[in-house]
Design a protein around this motif. Structure first.
Motif, PDB file in Angstrom:
ATOM      1  N   GLY A 167       0.835  -1.200   0.000  1.00 32.81           N
ATOM      2  CA  GLY A 167       0.000   0.000   0.000  1.00 32.81           C
ATOM      3  C   GLY A 167       0.868   1.248   0.000  1.00 32.81           C
ATOM      4  O   GLY A 167       0.611   2.203  -0.737  1.00 32.81           O
ATOM      5  N   ARG A 206       3.516   0.968  -3.388  1.00 33.90           N
ATOM      6  CA  ARG A 206       2.989   0.876  -4.757  1.00 33.90           C
ATOM      7  C   ARG A 206       1.551   1.394  -4.870  1.00 33.90           C
ATOM      8  O   ARG A 206       0.929   1.205  -5.916  1.00 33.90           O
ATOM      9  CB  ARG A 206       2.989  -0.589  -5.239  1.00 33.90           C
ATOM     10  N   GLY A 207       1.009   2.007  -3.819  1.00 39.92           N
ATOM     11  CA  GLY A 207      -0.398   2.427  -3.878  1.00 39.92           C
ATOM     12  C   GLY A 207      -1.295   1.258  -4.250  1.00 39.92           C
ATOM     13  O   GLY A 207      -2.333   1.450  -4.888  1.00 39.92           O
ATOM     14  N   ASP A 208      -0.894   0.051  -3.845  1.00 37.24           N
ATOM     15  CA  ASP A 208      -1.574  -1.159  -4.305  1.00 37.24           C
ATOM     16  C   ASP A 208      -2.609  -1.583  -3.256  1.00 37.24           C
ATOM     17  O   ASP A 208      -2.331  -2.379  -2.360  1.00 37.24           O
ATOM     18  CB  ASP A 208      -0.538  -2.260  -4.542  1.00 37.24           C
ATOM     19  N   LEU A 239      -8.964  -5.369  -8.382  1.00 33.33           N
ATOM     20  CA  LEU A 239      -7.518  -5.463  -8.138  1.00 33.33           C
ATOM     21  C   LEU A 239      -7.067  -6.887  -7.799  1.00 33.33           C
ATOM     22  O   LEU A 239      -5.894  -7.102  -7.491  1.00 33.33           O
ATOM     23  CB  LEU A 239      -7.093  -4.524  -6.995  1.00 33.33           C
ATOM     24  N   GLU A 240      -7.994  -7.855  -7.840  1.00 30.68           N
ATOM     25  CA  GLU A 240      -7.677  -9.243  -7.459  1.00 30.68           C
ATOM     26  C   GLU A 240      -7.027  -9.282  -6.077  1.00 30.68           C
ATOM     27  O   GLU A 240      -5.972  -9.877  -5.873  1.00 30.68           O
ATOM     28  CB  GLU A 240      -6.767  -9.899  -8.497  1.00 30.68           C
ATOM     29  N   ARG A 268      -2.393  -4.722  -0.382  1.00 28.26           N
ATOM     30  CA  ARG A 268      -1.953  -6.071  -0.721  1.00 28.26           C
ATOM     31  C   ARG A 268      -1.016  -6.630   0.348  1.00 28.26           C
ATOM     32  O   ARG A 268      -0.585  -7.785   0.257  1.00 28.26           O
ATOM     33  CB  ARG A 268      -1.288  -6.080  -2.110  1.00 28.26           C
ATOM     34  N   GLU A 295       5.423  -6.760   1.281  1.00 31.85           N
ATOM     35  CA  GLU A 295       6.064  -7.453   0.168  1.00 31.85           C
ATOM     36  C   GLU A 295       6.497  -8.845   0.642  1.00 31.85           C
ATOM     37  O   GLU A 295       7.093  -8.998   1.706  1.00 31.85           O
ATOM     38  CB  GLU A 295       7.290  -6.642  -0.290  1.00 31.85           C
TER      39      GLU A 295
END
Lengths: 291, 291
Positions: free
Chosen positions: A30, A33-35, A65-66, A103, A106
């Motif tokens: 988050g 990667r702004g994910d 976004l799966e 997400r 990492e």
């Protein structure tokens, strides 16, 4: 004063965390990667407004976004825990409730999910209720792109909001209060943090209009609630395509969102447009009844 | 094993933090809005490669986002601290060095800045060196947009990378290894995490080509280093506009980036294209000499 509650399988009601202390890993995708996805909703007197619609949209964004999302119950319990804690600490004032889902760190397979509750920024709604000067900004996309390019995540409310924030800064640097994005084929899309709604009164029929979802915009939860309430009150409804000329010629234009509610637009690119305090009052009342 | 070093005025050499412990506030605008910028670079034997170019690009990205960045010296010292610590803990292997800068916690005026150093993911370069199957994905923009729409932040390396990540997932779900974005007017742009380069050999003249920066792509630091080295070695250079047909007809195409270096593309949308192990070897050697 922000209350922070993490969704955590070991804490079914949510784990309260100190908002003033570090709470996220620096490798959280988050942050790097702004994910991830999010929602912002309003709570009044300790009760979240239209939580169902926000949880629906969060689930839809996560699906795009799966991204695995905790189940609805876990979100609802964490929100309840956060709002109880906020009531204790800050009283019954209105609050902004954010739901955030990333997400995760990492290399881990576990998403990170949390709820934050904080006071509504002082004066924000009052300032915007006095009328917004808006600039039109090209979003670069054409309005038919969303369907054929799912990798662009159009219509999902992702954490990748740098462009939305930049558009607001650009508007303010150019003497405006907010922005409305347009598509490369000249259609009205949405604000960086709001949905565009306009009203037209013709032959005694009052109509509310908003751009069509197929143009790749976010489905507005406040727009939806307002449209339902207005329809029940006898308004006609319409869905784009809309062009800037429709904004210029409408009887009134608003940017609507969960926290600021209906904010009337009073000028576009420096040109004053028609606004209607009476319609703003009528629709705001309808919205309050509906929520 | 990740080493984490925060830039901190009270710690001129950088503040080492535990990467396994929470280190960011949950209200950091990097995590809640993807509002920040980053760089990834390679370190070999404890030495960062082309750090000057990465610091230049970080400063340019920060400028585009109107974000205050710590000065170069602070970044350089934090990188040195992180690499020393990584050498102690993990030895002299290659490492990925990331520089991250966010707008900081909501309501604070202080950006958050940190460096992370971690091992190069095992096998990533080896796998990609065997050749990539690539899909072309529409980025939605036309190639002339960047200049007239600064609020879209094209050409800045922001933390809002959800679309880049989604494009990679989409490629993999469709049997490919990576993607190349194209513009709505049919031009070749860039990969989600790489620059596109192609080679053409004609009448004994070897030419390297890459899309022009004006199309809104990120200026590639590895592309730049490679072009400089190739020019010194007698290659001709060229800058787009490029179209997919140029990729199909080139003698070789690569995706280049700081960590993976030159990754040859062997097919596009399922159609095999020409590749050249000899050219890959020649250019990789030039790149290693230059770095």
């Amino acid at each position: 004063m922000t209350v922070l509650v993490f969704l955590d399988p070991r804490h079914p009601e949510g784990r309260i965390a100190d908002a003033a202390a570090p709470a996220l890993l620096a490798t959280d995708l988050g942050a790097t990667r702004g994910d991830g996805v999010f929602e912002s909703m309003l709570a009044v007197g300790g009760q979240p407004r239209k939580m169902g619609a926000h949880l629906d949209r969060l689930a839809a964004s996560a699906h795009t976004l799966e991204l695995d999302s905790p189940d609805r119950g876990a979100w609802e319990r964490a929100v309840a825990t956060a709002l109880s804690e906020h009531l204790l600490r800050a009283g019954t004032g209105e609050a902004v409730v954010k739901l955030l889902l990333t997400r995760g760190a990492e290399g881990s397979d576990a998403p990170t999910a949390w709820v934050s509750v904080s006071p509504v920024p002082a004066g924000a709604r009052e300032r915007s209720s006095q009328g917004l000067a808006v600039v039109l900004l090209d979003r670069g996309y054409d309005s038919t792109l969303a369907e054929r390019a799912p990798w662009l995540l159009l219509g999902a409310k992702t954490l990748s909001y740098a462009v939305n924030m930049a558009a607001l800064r650009y508007a303010k640097a150019n003497g405006a209060d907010d922005a409305i994005f347009t598509s490369s084929d000249g259609k009205v899309l949405e604000g960086p943090t709001s949905t565009v709604i306009l009203a037209v009164e013709e032959d005694g029929v009052k109509t509310l209009l908003t751009p069509e979802l197929e143009s790749g915009i976010l489905p507005g939860t406040t727009q939806r609630a307002l449209f339902d309430a207005a329809e029940a009150a006898g308004w006609a409804l319409g869905y784009g395509p809309l062009e800037p000329v429709h904004l210029m010629e409408a009887d009134a234009v608003w940017l609507v969102s969960s926290i600021r509610l209906l904010a009337p637009v009073t000028s576009i690119d420096g040109t004053p447009i028609s606004s209607s305090p009476a319609l703003t009052e009528e629709l705001t009342a309808l919205l309050h009844e509906a929520l």
